[in-house]
Design a protein around this motif. Structure first.
Motif, PDB file in Angstrom:
ATOM      1  N   SER A 678       0.847  -1.192   0.000  1.00 27.87           N
ATOM      2  CA  SER A 678       0.000   0.000   0.000  1.00 27.87           C
ATOM      3  C   SER A 678       0.881   1.240   0.000  1.00 27.87           C
ATOM      4  CB  SER A 678      -0.927   0.027   1.229  1.00 27.87           C
ATOM      5  OG  SER A 678      -1.696  -1.146   1.310  1.00 27.87           O
ATOM      6  N   LYS A 679       0.291   2.364  -0.352  1.00 25.87           N
ATOM      7  CA  LYS A 679       1.059   3.607  -0.346  1.00 25.87           C
ATOM      8  C   LYS A 679       0.130   4.801  -0.191  1.00 25.87           C
ATOM      9  CE  LYS A 679       1.147   5.102  -5.198  1.00 25.87           C
ATOM     10  NZ  LYS A 679       2.012   5.575  -6.299  1.00 25.87           N
ATOM     11  N   ILE A 680       0.699   5.892   0.311  1.00 29.02           N
ATOM     12  CA  ILE A 680       0.029   7.188   0.381  1.00 29.02           C
ATOM     13  C   ILE A 680       1.041   8.244  -0.032  1.00 29.02           C
ATOM     14  CG2 ILE A 680      -1.015   8.934   1.879  1.00 29.02           C
ATOM     15  CD1 ILE A 680      -2.125   6.743   3.602  1.00 29.02           C
ATOM     16  N   VAL A 681       0.627   9.134  -0.927  1.00 25.54           N
ATOM     17  CA  VAL A 681       1.473  10.244  -1.356  1.00 25.54           C
ATOM     18  C   VAL A 681       0.619  11.504  -1.414  1.00 25.54           C
ATOM     19  CG1 VAL A 681       2.849  11.227  -3.230  1.00 25.54           C
ATOM     20  CG2 VAL A 681       3.058   8.799  -2.695  1.00 25.54           C
ATOM     21  N   VAL A 682       1.108  12.594  -0.834  1.00 29.67           N
ATOM     22  CA  VAL A 682       0.437  13.893  -0.935  1.00 29.67           C
ATOM     23  C   VAL A 682       1.482  14.937  -1.331  1.00 29.67           C
ATOM     24  CG1 VAL A 682      -1.446  13.409   0.663  1.00 29.67           C
ATOM     25  CG2 VAL A 682       0.711  14.277   1.539  1.00 29.67           C
ATOM     26  N   ASN A 683       1.075  15.865  -2.206  1.00 22.34           N
ATOM     27  CA  ASN A 683       1.974  16.919  -2.677  1.00 22.34           C
ATOM     28  C   ASN A 683       1.233  18.244  -2.734  1.00 22.34           C
ATOM     29  OD1 ASN A 683       2.303  14.348  -4.730  1.00 22.34           O
ATOM     30  ND2 ASN A 683       4.257  14.982  -3.876  1.00 22.34           N
ATOM     31  N   GLY A 684       1.905  19.284  -2.316  1.00 25.05           N
ATOM     32  CA  GLY A 684       1.405  20.643  -2.495  1.00 25.05           C
ATOM     33  C   GLY A 684       2.468  21.449  -3.215  1.00 25.05           C
ATOM     34  N   GLU A 685       2.052  22.238  -4.202  1.00 25.16           N
ATOM     35  CA  GLU A 685       3.034  22.954  -5.023  1.00 25.16           C
ATOM     36  C   GLU A 685       2.509  24.346  -5.363  1.00 25.16           C
ATOM     37  OE1 GLU A 685       5.526  20.521  -7.756  1.00 25.16           O
ATOM     38  OE2 GLU A 685       4.621  21.788  -9.294  1.00 25.16           O
ATOM     39  N   TYR A 686       3.397  25.324  -5.263  1.00 22.72           N
ATOM     40  CA  TYR A 686       3.078  26.699  -5.649  1.00 22.72           C
ATOM     41  C   TYR A 686       4.024  27.086  -6.776  1.00 22.72           C
ATOM     42  CZ  TYR A 686       2.951  31.803  -5.455  1.00 22.72           C
ATOM     43  OH  TYR A 686       2.863  33.133  -5.781  1.00 22.72           O
ATOM     44  N   THR A 687       3.441  27.363  -7.956  1.00 25.68           N
ATOM     45  CA  THR A 687       4.216  27.661  -9.155  1.00 25.68           C
ATOM     46  C   THR A 687       4.063  29.127  -9.507  1.00 25.68           C
ATOM     47  OG1 THR A 687       3.767  25.413  -9.940  1.00 25.68           O
ATOM     48  CG2 THR A 687       4.624  26.980 -11.540  1.00 25.68           C
ATOM     49  N   PHE A 688       5.169  29.758  -9.919  1.00 25.76           N
ATOM     50  CA  PHE A 688       5.118  31.176 -10.267  1.00 25.76           C
ATOM     51  C   PHE A 688       6.164  31.461 -11.344  1.00 25.76           C
ATOM     52  CE2 PHE A 688       7.810  30.407  -6.646  1.00 25.76           C
ATOM     53  CZ  PHE A 688       8.974  31.127  -6.893  1.00 25.76           C
ATOM     54  N   PRO A 689       5.966  32.539 -12.130  1.00 26.84           N
ATOM     55  CA  PRO A 689       6.903  32.837 -13.214  1.00 26.84           C
ATOM     56  C   PRO A 689       8.274  33.225 -12.679  1.00 26.84           C
ATOM     57  CG  PRO A 689       4.833  34.030 -13.496  1.00 26.84           C
ATOM     58  CD  PRO A 689       4.832  33.461 -12.114  1.00 26.84           C
ATOM     59  N   VAL A 690       9.294  33.017 -13.485  1.00 22.92           N
ATOM     60  CA  VAL A 690      10.629  33.503 -13.162  1.00 22.92           C
ATOM     61  C   VAL A 690      10.580  35.024 -13.136  1.00 22.92           C
ATOM     62  CG1 VAL A 690      13.020  33.642 -13.952  1.00 22.92           C
ATOM     63  CG2 VAL A 690      11.758  31.498 -14.182  1.00 22.92           C
ATOM     64  N   PRO A 691      11.081  35.673 -12.074  1.00 28.13           N
ATOM     65  CA  PRO A 691      11.028  37.140 -12.004  1.00 28.13           C
ATOM     66  C   PRO A 691      11.599  37.779 -13.258  1.00 28.13           C
ATOM     67  CG  PRO A 691      11.787  36.249  -9.912  1.00 28.13           C
ATOM     68  CD  PRO A 691      11.713  35.094 -10.870  1.00 28.13           C
TER      69      PRO A 691
END
Length: 763
Positions: A678-691
């Motif tokens: 069995s497995k559990i995976v959680v991801n949170g990601e914040y993406t933004f442009p290169v300055p």
């Protein structure tokens, strides 16, 4: 320039004569016919001084000539021409800020271009236009000098010598008249700054007229969205230091009062849907006036009318301001316009992809009523194909047909194929060779094919795959693959005879039943062979012994067969498969090893992804995955079907597949991962442009927080966590993702790998 005209007549200046012949002298590039077409006198006409003056004026006004003379010899009229030089070439020296080809096109629009006639007045005008362009970029010290060099055959070369000088840097930004918001608050809304530690890269302290115009609009929106209905920018003063290197900005504003909404109503032709339309208005009585919310409401009303076929519906807000009470009544005047239907769907930009691949995703059909919801759905479906970096759908009136529109679909294709040949090195595998041919849009048909090969000391695999999204005209998809894999897990036990081989083929059909939902059914055949010795790692040896193979101290070969049946469901509501910014992806699948083979088990897998656009170019995304497996019948759960967690694509910052149950290798005295049921995976990601890159979608930065683990037969909900940052790039080879992960309180046995990269998926 002095125009000279000489009329010599053999019989006297005052006498006229009948023209017997006309001769033109001095032409080099202009055709004689051009001269004759402008002459007001022809052979057989009576020539007079008035006609001579008229002829000179007509020829000179063409702009082709810098001198015109007319003489008479007997009854022969002689036109002596001196042509203006033509521009052979235009060159720029010292120009870095602008693209030279674009400048050439701009100059041609004002009459200065190659093969055009040279005119000093136009060259002077071009100098001034270039100067103004540099000032708009903040290059006040720029100097432009045009030089003209004569060439053969009455031609000239024009050289624009440019000294761009330094860009004027902003020294100070100040506001006058602001009371509701502080100067620092208003400055924080602007692109232009007085400089910071990243200004060397973002260049936000370099003055630009275009950026200032955008900033003024941002400030205006800031006030209008906070109730200041009568806000105006009274003046903007740009002061330049004597050395032209510094800029001082002074912005004078008049805030006015802060208004609240008293009443809001609809007027005009609401098509009997007033109750439905008023629900779309997000502004309510007592709310602070907001231009953004008002625009959002009018847009929503126009879109819902568009779904009824009114492609050109408009909603015009009419405010009734009561200044003494700081209140405003809003009346939204609805004009649905005419109901229209679609004449044609025109497709452009698809140099490779066939029209039919795009048309089969369209839900707005020709010869049907226009529906904005179907247009929006069509755009999302095209985005989910993954073949295009940009998709734009617009409407256009049909001339002479007020009840028809054309729908124009413009796409920008991205490379969908790759031929790879590479070599790598790792501490366990040593030399790794790989090769592959993959095409997601083979021959522009929308069919994906792939042939991939990799060979290392531990793992070798060969896979041939094919995906046809329209296996039938109804949109049933088909996925097939044929594979061969060989691996020697934990090769560093020193046992060269220990090996796992697998070969098989699978087929899966996907049946759509809504625009975003699809169910899958599949089956296949897989054969696994495990060669064991006395040195085989204990988890694999125990698995073989459950089948009566490989008694302790004796080599053996375990062959198992899996005849799987798979079923699944997926809902893809993302706006794009390549760079999703809104929507979600949900999928649930189950695999059952049927009694037709000797591997009896079931595996259940679920995934949920959600994307939320915070602002233009900034995306917050979430991913979760759960897998659960068990055996049934008399045979154990096949160890070859274990889940593995760790690495980019699951929990970054840890080595691939290293999380979860481990086996202590008594030969190497190390803990080695075995995967889990069995497995559990959680991801949170914040993406933004290169300055400094604006809203460029091809190159972006991201930060992340990951958690996950694999579990044995007994599930202990303890997760491993990590956090970090990275960069993603839509390269010609496909999506690339580089991440630097930092494990959070890793266990002593954890295998940490901070820097990782991935080609392909979003998480």
């Amino acid at each position: 320039m002095v125009l000279t005209a000489c009329i010599s007549l053999n019989v006297g200046a005052a006498e006229s004569f009948v023209v017997k012949d006309i001769r033109v002298e001095g032409l080099q590039r202009v055709e004689p016919g051009t001269v004759f077409s402008y002459l007001p006198v022809q052979v057989g006409d009576t020539f007079t001084e008035e006609k001579g003056a008229e002829a000179i004026k007509a020829l000179y006004s063409t702009g082709f000539f810098r001198d015109v003379q007319i003489q008479a010899q007997g009854n022969v009229l002689i036109v002596i021409i001196e042509e203006r030089p033509t521009i052979s070439r235009i060159e720029f020296t010292g120009m870095k800020e602008f693209d030279q080809e674009n400048i050439r096109k701009s100059l041609k629009a004002v009459g200065v271009g190659e093969a055009r006639f040279y005119d000093k007045a136009l060259i002077d005008k071009a100098e001034q236009e270039l100067k103004r362009a540099y000032i708009g970029k903040g290059l006040y010290a720029a100097e432009i000098v045009a030089t003209v060099t004569p060439l053969e055959r009455n031609q000239v070369a024009v050289y624009f010598n440019v000294d761009e000088g330094p860009v004027a840097k902003i020294q100070e930004i100040s506001f006058i008249g602001n009371e509701a918001f502080s100067e620092s608050t208003l400055k924080s809304e602007m692109q232009l700054k007085t400089g910071g530690w990243l200004s060397w890269y973002t260049k936000d302290n370099l003055y630009s007229k275009q950026k200032l115009t955008a900033d003024l609009e941002t400030i205006r929106s800031y006030y209008l969205n906070r109730g200041y209905l009568e806000f105006i920018i009274e003046s903007t003063q740009v002061s330049i230091t004597p050395d032209k290197k510094g800029v001082y900005l002074t912005i004078s504003v008049s805030e006015g009062k802060k208004f609240t909404i008293k009443n809001i109503s609809l007027a005009g032709d609401t098509l009997g849907k007033e109750a439905e339309l008023i629900q779309l208005v997000t502004l309510k009585s007592g709310d602070t006036f907001s231009s953004a919310r008002l625009t959002e409401s009018t847009k929503a009303i126009a879109e819902i009318l568009g779904s009824y076929g009114y492609a050109f519906a408009s909603v015009n807000p009419q405010p009734d301001v009561r200044r003494e009470l700081s209140e405003v009544d809003l009346t939204l005047v609805v004009d649905p316009g005419r109901r229209v239907y679609v004449r044609q769907v025109n497709i452009s930009g698809n140099a490779k992809t066939r029209d039919v691949v795009i048309r089969r995703e369209m839900r707005q059909f020709e010869s049907s009523w226009f529906d904005s919801d179907k247009v929006d759905l069509s755009k999302k479906r095209l985005g989910r194909l993954g073949y295009f970096t940009e998709t734009d759908i617009s409407t256009e009136d049909v001339p002479g047909s007020p009840d028809q529109v054309d729908v124009n679909v413009a796409v920008k294709e991205k490379p969908t194929g790759a031929v790879t040949l590479g070599a790598g090195f790792s501490t366990t595998e040593k030399l790794i060779l790989s090769a592959g041919i993959n095409q997601d849009n083979a021959f522009g048909t929308g069919t994906a094919i792939g042939l991939n090969f990799a060979m290392g000391k531990i793992n070798q695999n060969l896979t041939l795959s094919n995906y046809d999204p329209y296996f039938t005209e109804d949109g049933i998809s088909r996925y097939t693959d044929l594979f061969y894999r060989s691996s020697k897990p934990l090769y560093y036990t020193g046992d060269p005879n220990y090996q796992i081989k697998s070969v098989g083929s699978n087929i899966k059909l996907g049946v759509p039943y809504t625009e975003v939902d699809r169910v899958f059914f599949g089956t296949g055949v897989e054969a696994y062979q495990i060669n064991t010795t006395s040195n085989t790692p204990q988890p694999y040896l125990s698995y073989a012994q459950n089948y009566g193979i490989a008694a302790p101290g004796y080599p053996g070969t375990l062959t198992t067969y899996n005849i799987p049946f798979t079923v699944g469901w997926a809902r893809d509501g993302r706006d794009s498969a390549m760079i999703p910014s809104t929507g979600s992806l949900e999928q649930l699948s189950a695999e059952v090893g049927t009694p037709a083979g000797n591997m009896t088990f079931y595996r259940i897998y679920g995934q949920y992804q959600k994307y939320h656009s915070i602002s233009k170019g900034q995306i917050l995304s979430f991913n979760s995955e759960v897998g659960y497996s068990q055996a049934y019948g008399n045979n154990p759960f096949p160890i070859t079907k274990n889940y593995y967690v760790g690495g980019i694509g699951s929990v970054r910052g840890y080595s691939p597949g290293s999380l979860g149950p481990q086996y202590y290798n008594t030969t190497t005295y190390q803990n080695q991962p075995t995967g889990g049921q069995s497995k559990i995976v959680v991801n949170g990601e914040y993406t933004f442009p290169v300055p400094g890159s604006g809203t460029d979608k091809t190159l972006r930065l991201f930060t992340f927080v990951d958690g996950g683990n694999a579990f044995g037969e007994n599930i202990n909900l303890v997760l491993n966590y990590s956090y970090g940052l990275g960069i993603s790039w839509i390269s010609p080879l496909g999506p690339l993702k580089f991440s630097y992960g930092i494990p959070y309180k890793p266990y002593p046995t954890a295998n940490v790998q901070r820097l990782q990269f991935q080609v392909g998926t979003a998480f």
